[in-house]
Scaffold this motif. Structure first.
Motif, PDB file in Angstrom:
ATOM      1  N   TYR A   1       0.141  -0.592  -7.833  1.00 45.34           N
ATOM      2  CA  TYR A   1       0.053  -1.425  -6.520  1.00 45.34           C
ATOM      3  C   TYR A   1       0.519  -2.771  -6.532  1.00 45.34           C
ATOM      4  O   TYR A   1       0.229  -3.473  -5.705  1.00 45.34           O
ATOM      5  CB  TYR A   1      -1.463  -1.305  -5.808  1.00 45.34           C
ATOM      6  CG  TYR A   1      -1.736   0.241  -5.370  1.00 45.34           C
ATOM      7  CD1 TYR A   1      -1.318   0.377  -3.976  1.00 45.34           C
ATOM      8  CD2 TYR A   1      -2.207   1.129  -6.032  1.00 45.34           C
ATOM      9  CE1 TYR A   1      -1.236   1.716  -3.455  1.00 45.34           C
ATOM     10  CE2 TYR A   1      -2.162   2.654  -5.614  1.00 45.34           C
ATOM     11  CZ  TYR A   1      -2.142   2.764  -4.241  1.00 45.34           C
ATOM     12  OH  TYR A   1      -2.131   4.072  -3.881  1.00 45.34           O
TER      13      TYR A   1
ATOM     14  N   LEU B   1       0.617  -1.142  -0.020  1.00 41.96           N
ATOM     15  CA  LEU B   1      -0.011  -0.028   0.057  1.00 41.96           C
ATOM     16  C   LEU B   1       0.910   1.135   0.043  1.00 41.96           C
ATOM     17  O   LEU B   1       0.599   2.031  -0.765  1.00 41.96           O
ATOM     18  CB  LEU B   1      -0.867   0.055   1.278  1.00 41.96           C
ATOM     19  CG  LEU B   1      -1.916   1.188   1.244  1.00 41.96           C
ATOM     20  CD1 LEU B   1      -2.979   0.871   0.170  1.00 41.96           C
ATOM     21  CD2 LEU B   1      -2.921   1.013   2.601  1.00 41.96           C
TER      22      LEU B   1
ATOM     23  N   GLY C   1       3.077   1.181  -3.487  1.00 42.06           N
ATOM     24  CA  GLY C   1       1.728   1.796  -4.714  1.00 42.06           C
ATOM     25  C   GLY C   1       1.436   3.174  -4.555  1.00 42.06           C
ATOM     26  O   GLY C   1       1.323   3.906  -5.616  1.00 42.06           O
TER      27      GLY C   1
END
Length: 166
Positions: A129, A81, A84
């Motif tokens: 991501y 997370l 990305g």
């Protein structure tokens, strides 16, 4: 000095990989570049030489994070997370700089749905991501090679950690 030398090597490797990702995606019919005009140094239709800088920067940033215990001790989904989001922001700011400020028109997503300022769009952001897991793994492989760190597990094990939310 050795650390800086290795980060320069990381920059070169990740910059080349980033350009290759665009070329491979275009070879398989994906539109990563939406601008129809040709501008100097852009290699329109395939990739841009400027993307080497963007990819190298993304690789060095995520690799640098991966060198810190506060990052590599996070669950894999959190690392992905953060990675990305980092790539998406680097893409946005590089688009603002190269396309809007310098007027190079390397890409333009303004005709695509779910774009922001014509510089990023949802379809490609989803791919940004996916890349961090590969960057993290390759950074660990390079650290093993350059620093003599422990050999990292296979890429499959990184994916298993992601899928099992570990």
């Amino acid at each position: 000095m050795k650390y800086l030398k290795n980060k320069i090597i990381h920059f070169l490797i990740f910059g080349g990989i980033y350009m290759d990702v665009e070329v491979l995606a275009r070879a398989h019919g994906q539109q990563l570049v939406g601008y129809e005009g040709i501008k100097p140094l852009s290699l329109m239709g395939f990739t841009s030489l400027w993307m080497f800088l963007v990819g190298g920067l993304c690789g060095v940033i995520i690799g640098g994070l991966n060198d810190r215990p506060g990052y590599y001790n996070l669950k894999m989904w959190k690392q992905v997370l953060i990675g990305g989001t980092t790539i998406t922001l680097v893409e946005l700011f590089s688009g603002i700089f190269f396309n809007l400020y310098l007027g190079l028109h390397l890409w333009d997503y303004s005709k695509d749905r779910f774009n922001f300022m014509g510089q990023i769009e949802l379809k490609n952001c989803i791919w940004w991501y996916v890349l961090p897991i590969l960057i993290i793994w390759l950074d660990d492989v390079l650290s093993c090679y350059f620093y003599g760190d422990d050999r990292p597990p296979s890429l499959i094990m990184y994916l298993v950690k992601l899928v099992t939310l570990r």
